[in-house]
Write an enzyme that holds these catalytic residues in place. Structure first.
Site, PDB file in Angstrom:
ATOM      1  N   GLN A 178      -0.470   4.523  20.826  1.00 20.48           N
ATOM      2  CA  GLN A 178      -0.230   5.091  19.479  1.00 20.48           C
ATOM      3  C   GLN A 178      -1.353   6.078  19.159  1.00 20.48           C
ATOM      4  OE1 GLN A 178      -1.353   2.028  20.096  1.00 20.48           O
ATOM      5  NE2 GLN A 178      -2.312   1.018  18.362  1.00 20.48           N
ATOM      6  N   THR A 179      -1.038   7.071  18.337  1.00 22.30           N
ATOM      7  CA  THR A 179      -2.036   8.115  18.069  1.00 22.30           C
ATOM      8  C   THR A 179      -2.456   8.134  16.598  1.00 22.30           C
ATOM      9  OG1 THR A 179      -0.473   9.868  17.488  1.00 22.30           O
ATOM     10  CG2 THR A 179      -0.977   9.584  19.841  1.00 22.30           C
TER      11      THR A 179
ATOM     12  N   TYR B 290       0.841  -1.204   0.000  1.00 20.77           N
ATOM     13  CA  TYR B 290       0.000   0.000   0.000  1.00 20.77           C
ATOM     14  C   TYR B 290       0.877   1.256   0.000  1.00 20.77           C
ATOM     15  CZ  TYR B 290      -3.755   3.173   1.589  1.00 20.77           C
ATOM     16  OH  TYR B 290      -4.675   4.203   1.712  1.00 20.77           O
TER      17      TYR B 290
ATOM     18  N   GLU C 121       4.170   1.785  -0.558  1.00 23.66           N
ATOM     19  CA  GLU C 121       5.065   1.993  -1.707  1.00 23.66           C
ATOM     20  C   GLU C 121       4.263   2.136  -2.994  1.00 23.66           C
ATOM     21  OE1 GLU C 121       7.880   2.943  -1.144  1.00 23.66           O
ATOM     22  OE2 GLU C 121       9.070   1.659   0.176  1.00 23.66           O
ATOM     23  N   GLY C 122       3.119   1.438  -3.069  1.00 28.66           N
ATOM     24  CA  GLY C 122       2.247   1.606  -4.242  1.00 28.66           C
ATOM     25  C   GLY C 122       1.798   3.053  -4.361  1.00 28.66           C
ATOM     26  N   LYS C 123       1.393   3.624  -3.231  1.00 24.65           N
ATOM     27  CA  LYS C 123       0.923   5.020  -3.228  1.00 24.65           C
ATOM     28  C   LYS C 123       2.080   5.985  -3.498  1.00 24.65           C
ATOM     29  CE  LYS C 123      -3.537   4.776  -2.123  1.00 24.65           C
ATOM     30  NZ  LYS C 123      -4.616   5.386  -2.915  1.00 24.65           N
TER      31      LYS C 123
ATOM     32  N   VAL D 230     -10.007   1.228  12.612  1.00 24.27           N
ATOM     33  CA  VAL D 230     -10.206   1.327  14.052  1.00 24.27           C
ATOM     34  C   VAL D 230     -11.570   1.913  14.427  1.00 24.27           C
ATOM     35  CG1 VAL D 230      -8.971   3.549  14.356  1.00 24.27           C
ATOM     36  CG2 VAL D 230      -9.048   1.890  16.211  1.00 24.27           C
ATOM     37  N   VAL D 231     -12.018   2.938  13.732  1.00 21.10           N
ATOM     38  CA  VAL D 231     -13.275   3.574  14.132  1.00 21.10           C
ATOM     39  C   VAL D 231     -14.443   2.611  13.924  1.00 21.10           C
ATOM     40  CG1 VAL D 231     -14.879   5.470  13.700  1.00 21.10           C
ATOM     41  CG2 VAL D 231     -12.417   5.911  13.715  1.00 21.10           C
TER      42      VAL D 231
ATOM     43  N   ASN E 119      -6.347   9.608   8.324  1.00 18.98           N
ATOM     44  CA  ASN E 119      -7.468   8.734   8.731  1.00 18.98           C
ATOM     45  C   ASN E 119      -8.813   9.463   8.707  1.00 18.98           C
ATOM     46  OD1 ASN E 119      -4.905   7.792   9.999  1.00 18.98           O
ATOM     47  ND2 ASN E 119      -6.202   6.068  10.584  1.00 18.98           N
TER      48      ASN E 119
HETATM   49  P1  NAD Z   1     -12.634   1.828   0.161  1.00 20.83           P
HETATM   50  O1  NAD Z   1     -11.957   0.506   0.217  1.00 20.83           O
HETATM   51  O2  NAD Z   1     -13.967   1.973   0.803  1.00 20.83           O
HETATM   52  O3  NAD Z   1     -12.785   2.320  -1.344  1.00 20.83           O
HETATM   53  C1  NAD Z   1     -11.906   1.967  -2.376  1.00 20.83           C
HETATM   54  C2  NAD Z   1     -12.736   1.588  -3.580  1.00 20.83           C
HETATM   55  O4  NAD Z   1     -11.853   1.239  -4.660  1.00 20.83           O
HETATM   56  C3  NAD Z   1     -13.614   0.370  -3.327  1.00 20.83           C
HETATM   57  O5  NAD Z   1     -14.928   0.629  -3.756  1.00 20.83           O
HETATM   58  C4  NAD Z   1     -12.955  -0.723  -4.155  1.00 20.83           C
HETATM   59  O6  NAD Z   1     -13.860  -1.716  -4.588  1.00 20.83           O
HETATM   60  C5  NAD Z   1     -12.357   0.067  -5.288  1.00 20.83           C
HETATM   61  N1  NAD Z   1     -11.238  -0.614  -5.957  1.00 20.83           N
HETATM   62  C6  NAD Z   1     -10.204  -1.271  -5.380  1.00 20.83           C
HETATM   63  N2  NAD Z   1      -9.391  -1.763  -6.314  1.00 20.83           N
HETATM   64  C7  NAD Z   1      -9.916  -1.399  -7.514  1.00 20.83           C
HETATM   65  C8  NAD Z   1      -9.525  -1.626  -8.857  1.00 20.83           C
HETATM   66  N3  NAD Z   1      -8.424  -2.323  -9.161  1.00 20.83           N
HETATM   67  N4  NAD Z   1     -10.304  -1.132  -9.848  1.00 20.83           N
HETATM   68  C9  NAD Z   1     -11.439  -0.447  -9.553  1.00 20.83           C
HETATM   69  N5  NAD Z   1     -11.851  -0.205  -8.304  1.00 20.83           N
HETATM   70  C10 NAD Z   1     -11.085  -0.674  -7.295  1.00 20.83           C
HETATM   71  O7  NAD Z   1     -11.619   2.894   0.774  1.00 20.83           O
HETATM   72  P2  NAD Z   1     -11.792   4.461   1.021  1.00 20.83           P
HETATM   73  O8  NAD Z   1     -11.571   4.704   2.454  1.00 20.83           O
HETATM   74  O9  NAD Z   1     -13.001   4.979   0.385  1.00 20.83           O
HETATM   75  O10 NAD Z   1     -10.508   5.011   0.253  1.00 20.83           O
HETATM   76  C11 NAD Z   1     -10.591   5.650  -1.013  1.00 20.83           C
HETATM   77  C12 NAD Z   1      -9.210   6.147  -1.415  1.00 20.83           C
HETATM   78  O11 NAD Z   1      -8.732   7.071  -0.454  1.00 20.83           O
HETATM   79  C13 NAD Z   1      -8.172   5.040  -1.525  1.00 20.83           C
HETATM   80  O12 NAD Z   1      -7.348   5.303  -2.641  1.00 20.83           O
HETATM   81  C14 NAD Z   1      -7.390   5.171  -0.239  1.00 20.83           C
HETATM   82  O13 NAD Z   1      -6.067   4.732  -0.401  1.00 20.83           O
HETATM   83  C15 NAD Z   1      -7.456   6.665   0.022  1.00 20.83           C
HETATM   84  N6  NAD Z   1      -7.301   6.964   1.455  1.00 20.83           N
HETATM   85  C16 NAD Z   1      -8.328   6.762   2.342  1.00 20.83           C
HETATM   86  C17 NAD Z   1      -8.126   7.025   3.692  1.00 20.83           C
HETATM   87  C18 NAD Z   1      -9.228   6.864   4.706  1.00 20.83           C
HETATM   88  O14 NAD Z   1      -8.989   7.113   5.878  1.00 20.83           O
HETATM   89  N7  NAD Z   1     -10.439   6.496   4.359  1.00 20.83           N
HETATM   90  C19 NAD Z   1      -6.881   7.480   4.141  1.00 20.83           C
HETATM   91  C20 NAD Z   1      -5.863   7.637   3.221  1.00 20.83           C
HETATM   92  C21 NAD Z   1      -6.074   7.391   1.879  1.00 20.83           C
HETATM   93  N1  UDP Z   2      -6.362  -0.559  15.906  1.00 18.82           N
HETATM   94  C1  UDP Z   2      -6.726  -1.083  17.146  1.00 18.82           C
HETATM   95  N2  UDP Z   2      -7.779  -1.944  17.217  1.00 18.82           N
HETATM   96  C2  UDP Z   2      -8.512  -2.290  16.131  1.00 18.82           C
HETATM   97  C3  UDP Z   2      -8.148  -1.751  14.859  1.00 18.82           C
HETATM   98  C4  UDP Z   2      -7.064  -0.896  14.781  1.00 18.82           C
HETATM   99  O1  UDP Z   2      -6.105  -0.784  18.159  1.00 18.82           O
HETATM  100  O2  UDP Z   2      -9.465  -3.077  16.283  1.00 18.82           O
HETATM  101  C5  UDP Z   2      -5.238   0.377  15.838  1.00 18.82           C
HETATM  102  C6  UDP Z   2      -4.180   0.051  14.786  1.00 18.82           C
HETATM  103  O3  UDP Z   2      -3.212  -0.840  15.298  1.00 18.82           O
HETATM  104  C7  UDP Z   2      -3.606   1.427  14.514  1.00 18.82           C
HETATM  105  C8  UDP Z   2      -4.807   2.361  14.678  1.00 18.82           C
HETATM  106  O4  UDP Z   2      -5.766   1.635  15.438  1.00 18.82           O
HETATM  107  O5  UDP Z   2      -2.643   1.763  15.483  1.00 18.82           O
HETATM  108  C9  UDP Z   2      -5.447   2.781  13.360  1.00 18.82           C
HETATM  109  O6  UDP Z   2      -5.679   1.622  12.597  1.00 18.82           O
HETATM  110  P1  UDP Z   2      -6.423   1.659  11.187  1.00 18.82           P
HETATM  111  O7  UDP Z   2      -6.325   0.277  10.616  1.00 18.82           O
HETATM  112  O8  UDP Z   2      -7.766   2.248  11.350  1.00 18.82           O
HETATM  113  O9  UDP Z   2      -5.606   2.702  10.303  1.00 18.82           O
HETATM  114  P2  UDP Z   2      -4.039   2.957  10.022  1.00 18.82           P
HETATM  115  O10 UDP Z   2      -3.192   2.067  10.862  1.00 18.82           O
HETATM  116  O11 UDP Z   2      -3.899   2.674   8.571  1.00 18.82           O
HETATM  117  O12 UDP Z   2      -3.879   4.365  10.408  1.00 18.82           O
END
Ligand code: NAD
Ligand code: UDP
Length: 315
Positions: free
Chosen positions: A212-213, A148, A150-152, A190-191, A177
């Site tokens: 962790q925060t 995730y 490195e892809g991003k 987490v939420v 988040n």
């Molecule tokens: P999500 O998983 O709900 O939505 C991602 C959507 O992309 C899904 O509907 C999934 O089916 C679709 N998808 C996945 N692979 C695909 C592919 N190969 N072709 C077409 N569709 C594909 O996640 P989200 O929280 O809505 O996140 C949306 C974007 O925002 C993502 O790119 C994520 O990396 C980025 N982002 C979200 C958060 C967050 O907190 N929600 C934080 C950082 C970045």
């Molecule tokens: N986390 C947790 N309990 C859970 C799910 C997540 O304590 O049931 C923690 C996780 O280890 C991380 C934080 O909550 O420290 C946020 O996790 P999340 O997967 O939501 O997002 P990210 O780690 O990608 O910020």
């Protein structure tokens, strides 16, 4: 007929953020193509939009080329929760990298402005706090989160190379988040996890000691930032952080959720996943200055709305 109606492609449009963005773009009078392969999203997230003649749902995988005529592209396709993106890590990297190449190619042909949903994960487990956009990050290239992260990071590189090399109009946002209605109840974030566990009266699973925060942004605030950024002058490419600077420990979040939901759940600790970042808080000075944007919804208020959504979902 709205005079400034645009044809807007939202990849990942049936996901959590994508579905809110589609709603917002339709409300502004645009034609929306919502593209998704339903890997982590669902038709249910957009079913209420299906009757709108300006909305079109397309099943497609962004790792394959796409030929449509559009004015703007929001590239959100990519699973965002660790459980989803680690289930098929090779596909996760392909989605970010091949997906970015395909969507950038589409933008080049159609001269569309293109927006990339990048992430605070590009900062990895950061040594500086809060994180601003000039920080290059501390990312493990071979760990379980790397597909995730490195892809991003590679997608960001591609966006900036298409901008330098081909003059594309790019908008790169680093999302911190974000939570709200339509998060997937089982995606492990987490939420959603804490709310669902509290509603079911199950133990609330704190990974590690919970010190962790994270900083949690409500979805409506984030979508407002997306639209402002897309509409900002073309010289402002980003990357720009969008998120809520209010920082909470994971234990504080668990206690707050339990207080709001009520019930008898206990807080229990479980092992901390590998490469779990210790601290995360956005510096949003750039977004404030360039977009006149800052979040409005407090964690308290946002949790109320999200809890109400999950209550409805779970009957
Ligand atoms: P999500 O998983 O709900 O939505 C991602 C959507 O992309 C899904 O509907 C999934 O089916 C679709 N998808 C996945 N692979 C695909 C592919 N190969 N072709 C077409 N569709 C594909 O996640 P989200 O929280 O809505 O996140 C949306 C974007 O925002 C993502 O790119 C994520 O990396 C980025 N982002 C979200 C958060 C967050 O907190 N929600 C934080 C950082 C970045
Ligand atoms: N986390 C947790 N309990 C859970 C799910 C997540 O304590 O049931 C923690 C996780 O280890 C991380 C934080 O909550 O420290 C946020 O996790 P999340 O997967 O939501 O997002 P990210 O780690 O990608 O910020």
């Amino acid at each position: 007929m709205v005079s400034n109606r645009k044809r807007v492609l939202v990849t990942g449009g049936a996901g959590f953020l994508g579905s809110h963005l589609c709603e917002r773009l339709l409300a502004a009078g645009h034609d929306v193509i919502c593209l998704d392969n339903f890997y982590s999203g669902a038709k249910d997230n957009v079913v209420h939009l299906m009757d709108n003649p300006h909305f079109e749902l397309m099943r497609h995988d962004v790792t394959f080329p796409l030929y449509v005529e559009v004015d703007e592209i929001y590239n959100l396709a990519c699973p965002a929760s660790p459980i989803h993106y680690q289930r098929d890590p090779v596909q996760t990297t392909k989605t970010s990298v091949h997906g970015a190449i395909n969507m950038l190619g589409l933008a080049k042909r159609t001269k569309a402005r293109i927006f990339q949903a990048s992430t605070s994960e590009v900062y990895g487990d950061p040594e500086i706090h809060p994180q601003d956009e000039s920080y290059w990050g501390r990312v493990n290239p071979i760990g379980i989160r790397s597909c995730y992260d490195e892809g991003k990071r590679c997608a960001e590189t591609l966006f900036f190379d298409y901008w330098r090399q081909h003059g594309l109009e790019i908008k790169v946002v680093r999302i911190f988040n974000t939570y709200g209605p339509r998060m997937h109840p089982n995606d492990g974030r987490v939420v959603s996890n804490f709310i669902v566990q509290a509603l079911r009266g199950q133990d609330i699973t704190i990974y590690g000691d919970g010190s962790q925060t994270r900083s949690f942004c409500y979805v409506d605030d984030l979508i407002e930032g997306f639209v402002r950024f897309m509409d900002s002058p073309k010289e402002f490419t980003g990357p720009v952080n969008l998120g809520n600077p209010g920082e909470f420990t994971i234990r504080e979040l668990a206690e707050l959720v339990l207080k709001k939901v009520g019930g008898k759940s206990k807080l229990i600790t479980m092992p901390l996943p590998q490469d779990d970042p210790r601290q995360r808080q956005p510096d949003i000075s750039l977004a404030k200055r360039e977009l006149d944007w800052q979040p409005r919804v407090s964690l308290d208020e946002g949790l109320e709305k999200t809890i109400a959504y999950f209550r409805g979902l779970m009957g």
